[in-house]
Design a protein around this motif. Structure first.
Motif, PDB file in Angstrom:
ATOM      1  N   VAL A 114      45.715 -93.985 -79.715  1.00  0.00           N
ATOM      2  CA  VAL A 114      45.743 -94.021 -78.250  1.00  0.00           C
ATOM      3  C   VAL A 114      45.775 -95.478 -77.817  1.00  0.00           C
ATOM      4  O   VAL A 114      44.882 -96.259 -78.166  1.00  0.00           O
ATOM      5  CB  VAL A 114      44.522 -93.301 -77.637  1.00  0.00           C
ATOM      6  CG1 VAL A 114      44.530 -93.440 -76.117  1.00  0.00           C
ATOM      7  CG2 VAL A 114      44.521 -91.826 -78.033  1.00  0.00           C
ATOM      8  N   MET A 115      46.801 -95.837 -77.063  1.00  0.00           N
ATOM      9  CA  MET A 115      46.986 -97.224 -76.629  1.00  0.00           C
ATOM     10  C   MET A 115      46.394 -97.416 -75.240  1.00  0.00           C
ATOM     11  O   MET A 115      46.866 -96.811 -74.264  1.00  0.00           O
ATOM     12  CB  MET A 115      48.482 -97.554 -76.580  1.00  0.00           C
ATOM     13  CG  MET A 115      49.233 -97.272 -77.864  1.00  0.00           C
ATOM     14  SD  MET A 115      48.999 -98.548 -79.090  1.00  0.00           S
ATOM     15  CE  MET A 115      50.066 -99.831 -78.437  1.00  0.00           C
ATOM     16  N   GLY A 116      45.363 -98.247 -75.127  1.00  0.00           N
ATOM     17  CA  GLY A 116      44.797 -98.576 -73.824  1.00  0.00           C
ATOM     18  C   GLY A 116      43.548 -97.782 -73.514  1.00  0.00           C
ATOM     19  O   GLY A 116      43.485 -96.571 -73.745  1.00  0.00           O
ATOM     20  N   VAL A 127      51.525 -91.495 -81.353  1.00  0.00           N
ATOM     21  CA  VAL A 127      50.973 -92.549 -80.490  1.00  0.00           C
ATOM     22  C   VAL A 127      51.015 -92.057 -79.053  1.00  0.00           C
ATOM     23  O   VAL A 127      52.060 -91.594 -78.576  1.00  0.00           O
ATOM     24  CB  VAL A 127      51.767 -93.867 -80.625  1.00  0.00           C
ATOM     25  CG1 VAL A 127      51.304 -94.877 -79.569  1.00  0.00           C
ATOM     26  CG2 VAL A 127      51.607 -94.446 -82.023  1.00  0.00           C
ATOM     27  N   VAL A 128      49.877 -92.127 -78.368  1.00  0.00           N
ATOM     28  CA  VAL A 128      49.802 -91.821 -76.937  1.00  0.00           C
ATOM     29  C   VAL A 128      49.658 -93.161 -76.217  1.00  0.00           C
ATOM     30  O   VAL A 128      48.657 -93.868 -76.385  1.00  0.00           O
ATOM     31  CB  VAL A 128      48.603 -90.906 -76.609  1.00  0.00           C
ATOM     32  CG1 VAL A 128      48.565 -90.613 -75.111  1.00  0.00           C
ATOM     33  CG2 VAL A 128      48.674 -89.619 -77.407  1.00  0.00           C
ATOM     34  N   THR A 129      50.663 -93.515 -75.436  1.00  0.00           N
ATOM     35  CA  THR A 129      50.708 -94.858 -74.868  1.00  0.00           C
ATOM     36  C   THR A 129      50.235 -94.914 -73.432  1.00  0.00           C
ATOM     37  O   THR A 129      50.331 -93.935 -72.681  1.00  0.00           O
ATOM     38  CB  THR A 129      52.122 -95.453 -74.961  1.00  0.00           C
ATOM     39  OG1 THR A 129      52.105 -96.818 -74.514  1.00  0.00           O
ATOM     40  CG2 THR A 129      53.109 -94.667 -74.089  1.00  0.00           C
ATOM     41  N   THR A 170      42.266 -93.250 -83.436  1.00  0.00           N
ATOM     42  CA  THR A 170      42.136 -94.701 -83.359  1.00  0.00           C
ATOM     43  C   THR A 170      42.499 -95.107 -81.940  1.00  0.00           C
ATOM     44  O   THR A 170      43.470 -94.594 -81.372  1.00  0.00           O
ATOM     45  CB  THR A 170      43.086 -95.408 -84.356  1.00  0.00           C
ATOM     46  OG1 THR A 170      42.781 -94.969 -85.683  1.00  0.00           O
ATOM     47  CG2 THR A 170      42.935 -96.924 -84.269  1.00  0.00           C
ATOM     48  N   VAL A 171      41.731 -96.014 -81.350  1.00  0.00           N
ATOM     49  CA  VAL A 171      41.998 -96.487 -79.993  1.00  0.00           C
ATOM     50  C   VAL A 171      42.271 -97.984 -80.053  1.00  0.00           C
ATOM     51  O   VAL A 171      41.528 -98.734 -80.710  1.00  0.00           O
ATOM     52  CB  VAL A 171      40.805 -96.207 -79.055  1.00  0.00           C
ATOM     53  CG1 VAL A 171      41.090 -96.747 -77.659  1.00  0.00           C
ATOM     54  CG2 VAL A 171      40.513 -94.717 -78.989  1.00  0.00           C
ATOM     55  N   TYR A 172      43.340 -98.392 -79.377  1.00  0.00           N
ATOM     56  CA  TYR A 172      43.686 -99.827 -79.321  1.00  0.00           C
ATOM     57  C   TYR A 172      43.661-100.325 -77.884  1.00  0.00           C
ATOM     58  O   TYR A 172      44.126 -99.635 -76.965  1.00  0.00           O
ATOM     59  CB  TYR A 172      45.084-100.075 -79.892  1.00  0.00           C
ATOM     60  CG  TYR A 172      45.604-101.447 -79.538  1.00  0.00           C
ATOM     61  CD1 TYR A 172      45.137-102.577 -80.204  1.00  0.00           C
ATOM     62  CD2 TYR A 172      46.514-101.628 -78.498  1.00  0.00           C
ATOM     63  CE1 TYR A 172      45.569-103.845 -79.849  1.00  0.00           C
ATOM     64  CE2 TYR A 172      46.965-102.876 -78.142  1.00  0.00           C
ATOM     65  CZ  TYR A 172      46.487-103.991 -78.814  1.00  0.00           C
ATOM     66  OH  TYR A 172      46.908-105.241 -78.444  1.00  0.00           O
ATOM     67  N   ASP A 173      43.124-101.530 -77.689  1.00  0.00           N
ATOM     68  CA  ASP A 173      43.222-102.234 -76.408  1.00  0.00           C
ATOM     69  C   ASP A 173      43.252-103.728 -76.699  1.00  0.00           C
ATOM     70  O   ASP A 173      42.529-104.219 -77.566  1.00  0.00           O
ATOM     71  CB  ASP A 173      42.035-101.899 -75.499  1.00  0.00           C
ATOM     72  CG  ASP A 173      42.334-102.209 -74.039  1.00  0.00           C
ATOM     73  OD1 ASP A 173      42.469-103.401 -73.702  1.00  0.00           O
ATOM     74  OD2 ASP A 173      42.436-101.261 -73.240  1.00  0.00           O
TER      75      ASP A 173
END
Length: 455
Positions: A11-13, A72-74, A33-36
């Motif tokens: 998950v992006m953001g 990927v969920v953007t 997994t989470v990205y920021d």
């Protein structure tokens, strides 16, 4: 949902839609997994919303290889041509938006009415939800309006969700399929991301790409770009310039609607509509088409139109001080929106404008400023660009401010009783604020701190 059990999802953001996606996927048993790009310190207020077994990656980038993730969920704020997104696409990993994810989890008894356009989306989305609720059908407004669609599909088991869809969200849909869709208008916006008007319009048209022959899309018949579109479903045009044989139109100051072969039906008089501004008729006609196509009777639509006053941050009256009306139009984030805001008033306007740059053209807005504005107060990254455009058409009463507080103070100094101080920036807020809502709330706070002059 069994299909996501054990799936490796990035998950992006960590904004609202990202956090809501995390909850949806966690409940479905995904390996998350989470990205920021922000630091853990900057994300401190959100850390409590991330489940313990979720991996968190922060910083300017993340190395991703083929096989690392299944999906990927953007975030809508991340362009698909961002280097990291390009790497993900090259690795063959599917990328979807949060509204696409939400659609995949939507209960069968829950229908979606999806709305896009450059201007008027939030007003129309809110109005549609109000009409449906008034008809006795459970409804909420969700999507780009504030409540993520992924949160709405978790909370609502039946009824209709009115969904505001931005072009950023529509870029990454695959199966997203509303019962009824609508495109209100298309004017230049976000060209820093979409590059051309043709590409921008193409992305907007994705809203109806999965609809079928028996379903409706509601389209602005007065918009030449929209008229060129060829939807795969039935089309209901709306127009406030032309009398139509079918669709939604104005005839002798009556709002009329006709779908299929049914007789034309009167909804209400234009004068009965509570929303301010001629431009809001575009939103009203679109909402009439959407709700009528969803089966709502005209007399029920009228009940909402005669009392609906609008939404926060869009031509929102804050208060009158010393005979001067202060209006919050912080959601006016492009020139066309600000033009419509200015044209909603006959009284002299002190306009507060400017913000972060989106490669907008301010030349048409400058012409309206020259006709409608008494004093122009500019701030933000675009102040010199807007000043140049205004001066080119001969407008000279311009002052600049370094902050919103200073801008309001300057406007107050120049305003006389009967004037309107209008915050309608024609720009995004990212140079000074988190978003247009924070900017609007801050303007409201400043205005409420103003004291009446003693005579």
């Amino acid at each position: 949902m069994l299909k996501y059990q054990g799936k490796r999802v990035l998950v992006m953001g960590m904004a609202r839609s990202g956090l809501s996606s995390v909850q949806l996927l966690m409940d479905a048993g995904a390996d998350l997994t989470v990205y920021d790009r922000k630091s853990p310190q900057e994300l401190a207020e959100h850390m409590g919303s991330i489940p313990n077994r979720t991996r968190l990656i922060t910083g300017e980038g993340v190395e991703i290889a083929r096989g690392d993730f299944d999906l990927v969920v953007t975030s809508p704020g991340i362009p698909l041509d961002n280097p990291m997104m390009m790497t993900i696409q090259e690795a063959g990993i599917p990328i979807i938006s949060e509204i696409e994810l939400a659609f995949k989890f939507k209960p069968a008894e829950l229908s979606l009415l999806a709305i896009t356009g450059t201007n008027g989306k939030t007003t129309t989305t809110s109005l549609v939800a109000e009409i449906i609720n008034s008809a006795g059908i459970p409804s909420v407004a969700a999507g780009n309006i504030g409540l993520p669609l992924s949160a709405a599909v978790q909370a609502e088991k039946e009824g209709i969700v009115s969904v505001e869809c931005s072009s950023f969200q529509l870029e990454a849909i695959q199966e997203f399929h509303p019962l009824v869709s609508a495109i209100i208008n298309i004017t230049p916006d976000h060209l820093d991301r979409h590059k051309t008007m043709e590409n921008y319009a193409r992305i907007k048209s994705r809203i109806f790409m999965n609809q079928t022959l028996g379903e409706y899309t509601i389209l602005n018949g007065d918009d030449p770009l929209i008229r060129q579109m060829t939807p795969p479903c039935k089309v209901c045009y709306f127009s406030f310039r032309t009398t139509l044989e079918q669709g939604v139109w104005i005839e002798n100051e009556d709002i009329m609607v006709r779908l299929d072969e049914s007789p034309p039906q009167r909804v209400c008089r234009v004068s009965e509509v509570r929303l301010r501004g001629r431009h809001n008729l575009e939103n009203v006609l679109c909402a009439v088409g959407l709700t009528r196509a969803a089966g709502i009777e005209p007399f029920l639509i009228r009940e909402t139109l005669i009392r609906f006053e609008g939404v926060k941050h869009r031509l929102e009256d804050i208060r009158t001080v010393n005979g001067v009306l202060y209006v919050n139009d912080s959601k006016g984030t492009n020139p066309e929106s600000t033009i419509k805001a200015m044209e909603s008033f006959s009284d002299p306007i002190i306009l507060i404008a400017g913000g972060s740059h989106k490669n907008s053209d301010f030349s048409e807005m400058a012409k309206v400023i020259a006709r409608r504005v008494k004093v122009l107060v500019l701030l933000g990254e675009t102040r010199s660009i807007i000043r140049e455009a205004a001066e080119k058409v001969g407008f000279r009463d311009i002052t600049e401010a370094s902050s919103l507080e200073e801008a309001v103070a300057l406007a107050k100094e120049r305003a006389d009783a009967g004037d309107v101080v209008l915050l309608s920036p024609a720009c995004a807020s990212y140079d000074m604020f988190r978003d247009y809502e924070e900017r609007g709330e801050y303007f409201r706070k400043i205005v409420w701190s103003l004291g009446e002059d003693r005579i």
